[in-house]
Design an enzyme around this catalytic site. Structure first.
Site, mmCIF file in Angstrom:
data_model
loop_
_atom_site.group_PDB
_atom_site.id
_atom_site.type_symbol
_atom_site.label_atom_id
_atom_site.label_comp_id
_atom_site.label_asym_id
_atom_site.label_seq_id
_atom_site.Cartn_x
_atom_site.Cartn_y
_atom_site.Cartn_z
ATOM 1 N N ARG A 73 -45.374 -19.692 48.345
ATOM 2 C CA ARG A 73 -44.622 -20.642 47.525
ATOM 3 C C ARG A 73 -45.443 -21.909 47.253
ATOM 4 O O ARG A 73 -45.415 -22.453 46.142
ATOM 5 C CB ARG A 73 -43.295 -20.994 48.213
ATOM 6 C CG ARG A 73 -42.388 -21.891 47.384
ATOM 7 C CD ARG A 73 -40.947 -21.789 47.919
ATOM 8 N NE ARG A 73 -40.131 -22.946 47.600
ATOM 9 C CZ ARG A 73 -39.403 -23.078 46.476
ATOM 10 N NH1 ARG A 73 -39.433 -22.157 45.554
ATOM 11 N NH2 ARG A 73 -38.671 -24.150 46.283
ATOM 12 N N HIS A 95 -46.334 -23.209 43.534
ATOM 13 C CA HIS A 95 -45.899 -24.517 43.030
ATOM 14 C C HIS A 95 -47.067 -25.463 42.764
ATOM 15 O O HIS A 95 -46.957 -26.360 41.923
ATOM 16 C CB HIS A 95 -44.896 -25.146 43.994
ATOM 17 C CG HIS A 95 -43.514 -24.602 43.842
ATOM 18 N ND1 HIS A 95 -42.380 -25.298 44.160
ATOM 19 C CD2 HIS A 95 -43.086 -23.403 43.375
ATOM 20 C CE1 HIS A 95 -41.309 -24.549 43.910
ATOM 21 N NE2 HIS A 95 -41.718 -23.392 43.449
ATOM 22 N N HIS A 116 -40.243 -12.731 45.366
ATOM 23 C CA HIS A 116 -38.974 -12.968 46.062
ATOM 24 C C HIS A 116 -38.565 -11.807 46.958
ATOM 25 O O HIS A 116 -37.442 -11.754 47.419
ATOM 26 C CB HIS A 116 -37.862 -13.333 45.067
ATOM 27 C CG HIS A 116 -37.945 -14.753 44.602
ATOM 28 N ND1 HIS A 116 -37.109 -15.275 43.645
ATOM 29 C CD2 HIS A 116 -38.778 -15.762 44.968
ATOM 30 C CE1 HIS A 116 -37.429 -16.550 43.443
ATOM 31 N NE2 HIS A 116 -38.435 -16.871 44.217
ATOM 32 N N TRP A 149 -33.779 -12.478 50.621
ATOM 33 C CA TRP A 149 -33.481 -11.542 49.534
ATOM 34 C C TRP A 149 -33.308 -10.107 50.043
ATOM 35 O O TRP A 149 -32.766 -9.265 49.344
ATOM 36 C CB TRP A 149 -34.589 -11.569 48.490
ATOM 37 C CG TRP A 149 -34.575 -12.768 47.589
ATOM 38 C CD1 TRP A 149 -33.926 -12.861 46.387
ATOM 39 C CD2 TRP A 149 -35.230 -14.029 47.763
ATOM 40 N NE1 TRP A 149 -34.144 -14.101 45.827
ATOM 41 C CE2 TRP A 149 -34.938 -14.836 46.651
ATOM 42 C CE3 TRP A 149 -36.043 -14.565 48.779
ATOM 43 C CZ2 TRP A 149 -35.430 -16.138 46.498
ATOM 44 C CZ3 TRP A 149 -36.529 -15.858 48.637
ATOM 45 C CH2 TRP A 149 -36.222 -16.628 47.507
HETATM 46 C C1 HEM Z 1 -38.373 -19.367 47.422
HETATM 47 C C2 HEM Z 1 -36.766 -20.422 42.967
HETATM 48 C C3 HEM Z 1 -40.364 -17.831 41.052
HETATM 49 C C4 HEM Z 1 -42.289 -17.304 45.452
HETATM 50 C C5 HEM Z 1 -37.651 -19.900 46.384
HETATM 51 C C6 HEM Z 1 -36.496 -20.734 46.536
HETATM 52 C C7 HEM Z 1 -36.044 -21.032 45.298
HETATM 53 C C8 HEM Z 1 -36.907 -20.383 44.341
HETATM 54 C C9 HEM Z 1 -34.834 -21.897 44.949
HETATM 55 C C10 HEM Z 1 -35.930 -21.190 47.877
HETATM 56 C C11 HEM Z 1 -36.737 -22.350 48.452
HETATM 57 C C12 HEM Z 1 -36.232 -22.787 49.803
HETATM 58 O O1 HEM Z 1 -35.034 -23.117 49.922
HETATM 59 O O2 HEM Z 1 -37.039 -22.804 50.769
HETATM 60 C C13 HEM Z 1 -37.554 -19.721 42.075
HETATM 61 C C14 HEM Z 1 -37.263 -19.583 40.661
HETATM 62 C C15 HEM Z 1 -38.268 -18.827 40.121
HETATM 63 C C16 HEM Z 1 -39.192 -18.521 41.191
HETATM 64 C C17 HEM Z 1 -36.066 -20.172 39.933
HETATM 65 C C18 HEM Z 1 -38.450 -18.332 38.708
HETATM 66 C C19 HEM Z 1 -37.575 -17.603 38.088
HETATM 67 C C20 HEM Z 1 -41.268 -17.575 42.063
HETATM 68 C C21 HEM Z 1 -42.609 -17.089 41.876
HETATM 69 C C22 HEM Z 1 -43.156 -16.947 43.124
HETATM 70 C C23 HEM Z 1 -42.151 -17.345 44.081
HETATM 71 C C24 HEM Z 1 -43.262 -16.817 40.518
HETATM 72 C C25 HEM Z 1 -44.542 -16.489 43.525
HETATM 73 C C26 HEM Z 1 -45.329 -15.736 42.777
HETATM 74 C C27 HEM Z 1 -41.330 -17.697 46.368
HETATM 75 C C28 HEM Z 1 -41.405 -17.443 47.799
HETATM 76 C C29 HEM Z 1 -40.275 -18.039 48.370
HETATM 77 C C30 HEM Z 1 -39.529 -18.638 47.269
HETATM 78 C C31 HEM Z 1 -42.484 -16.648 48.527
HETATM 79 C C32 HEM Z 1 -39.866 -18.052 49.845
HETATM 80 C C33 HEM Z 1 -40.376 -19.308 50.501
HETATM 81 C C34 HEM Z 1 -40.024 -19.418 51.958
HETATM 82 O O3 HEM Z 1 -39.617 -18.439 52.594
HETATM 83 O O4 HEM Z 1 -40.176 -20.533 52.501
HETATM 84 N N1 HEM Z 1 -37.891 -19.702 45.049
HETATM 85 N N2 HEM Z 1 -38.714 -19.062 42.360
HETATM 86 N N3 HEM Z 1 -41.037 -17.752 43.402
HETATM 87 N N4 HEM Z 1 -40.183 -18.386 46.085
HETATM 88 FE FE1 HEM Z 1 -39.428 -18.677 44.217
#
Ligand code: HEM
Length: 286
Positions: A43, A47, A171, A187
């Site tokens: 993440r 970002h 995700h 997820w």
């Molecule tokens: C987690 C939104 C696309 C990788 C999250 C979280 C949100 C989010 C709200 C939770 C954050 C938290 O509370 O810790 C989105 C939205 C996306 C998107 C709206 C686009 C439609 C992506 C992309 C990637 C990604 C493109 C990587 C290629 C991750 C990962 C987590 C995460 C690995 C888990 C982080 C953790 O476990 O701490 N995302 N995301 N996301 N996202 Fe996304």
């Protein structure tokens, strides 16, 4: 004393195989989340990079403005200080690596060491930006919105629908934290394994609104153990996104190949690499 600043050429002094191994050694921690920093490293890399705007050619991982306020404090980046702090000792150990290279490489390590595909990665990002070059707070996706918004955000980076659908498959990893984004839950049942489960869960489960006082999100029926963001559901309801999601649900190899390409490209947005920068394909450790 040694300067901690990376310059245009300083990456040449770094053994990136050693950095890869040292990042990998930071992943496991039983007391953190589901036992791995891999998801939050992925993440962070995303970002740091996804702020790129093809029109103005601003943003992206070069310069690593994600570490500066105000960008570090943008709502979308809540919780990513945890990942940066975990990596900071390696910046001390390898002063010639840039933050942009360190954060993006950490994303590659997270994907690969959790069982994902090999992601081609190049060094050469430079710490040449200041906090004045932080991106505005509207570059990253808003999880409360749907397909139109998701397209607008990723088209600004220069991605097409297939690449968007492949990228969101990340995700499969990690979870939402009510203390960070406000959303809650993983997820799927194996959040520390890189799989195509984002698509299989999305398409095979019944998703219902979660009954709680937090932000609107979905949980699976009947268990309520797993979650989807409103933006995630766009990959089920939008017909073009869905076509790709169905392909990735049915064919994990196709997902891995497309994810690896799109993620590598994401990490390079806006970076001008020296012509002789090597392309690494690190081997996952075991
Ligand atoms: C987690 C939104 C696309 C990788 C999250 C979280 C949100 C989010 C709200 C939770 C954050 C938290 O509370 O810790 C989105 C939205 C996306 C998107 C709206 C686009 C439609 C992506 C992309 C990637 C990604 C493109 C990587 C290629 C991750 C990962 C987590 C995460 C690995 C888990 C982080 C953790 O476990 O701490 N995302 N995301 N996301 N996202 Fe996304």
């Amino acid at each position: 004393g040694a300067s901690a600043a990376s310059t245009e050429d300083s990456w040449r002094k770094v053994n990136f195989h050693n950095v890869y191994k040292d990042i990998a050694a930071l992943l496991e921690d039983e007391s953190y989340d589901d036992g791995s920093y891999g998801p939050v490293f992925v993440r962070l890399a995303w970002h740091a990079s996804g702020t790129y705007d093809v029109g103005s050619k601003t943003g992206g991982s070069n310069g690593a403005t994600i570490r500066f306020s105000p960008e570090a404090d943008h709502g979308a980046n809540a919780g990513l200080g945890v990942a940066r702090a975990r990596l900071e000792p390696l910046k001390k150990k390898y002063p010639h690596i840039s933050y942009g290279d360190l954060y993006t490489l950490a994303g590659v390590v997270g994907v690969q060491e959790l069982g994902g595909p090999t992601v081609r990665w190049r060094p050469g990002r430079v710490d040449n930006k200041t906090k004045e070059q932080c991106t505005p707070d509207d570059r990253l996706p808003d999880a409360a919105q749907g397909a139109d918004h998701v397209r607008a955000i990723f088209y600004r980076m220069g991605f097409d629908d297939q690449e968007i659908a492949a990228l969101v498959g990340a995700h499969a990893l990690g979870r939402c934290h009510s203390t960070r984004s406000g959303y809650e839950g993983p997820w799927n049942a194996s959040p520390t394994a890189f799989t195509n489960f984002f698509y299989t869960e999305l398409l095979q489960n019944t998703w219902v609104p979660k009954k709680w006082s937090g932000p609107f999100q979905f949980v699976d029926k009947p268990t309520g153990e797993f979650m989807m963001l409103p933006a995630d559901l766009a990959f089920r309801t939008d017909p073009v996104f869905r076509r790709h999601a169905e392909r990735y649900a049915a064919d994990q190899d196709a997902f891995f190949a497309d994810f690896a390409k799109a993620f590598s490209r994401l990490l390079e947005l806006g970076v001008s690499f020296p012509a002789d920068a090597p392309v690494y394909e690190f081997k996952a450790l075991d």
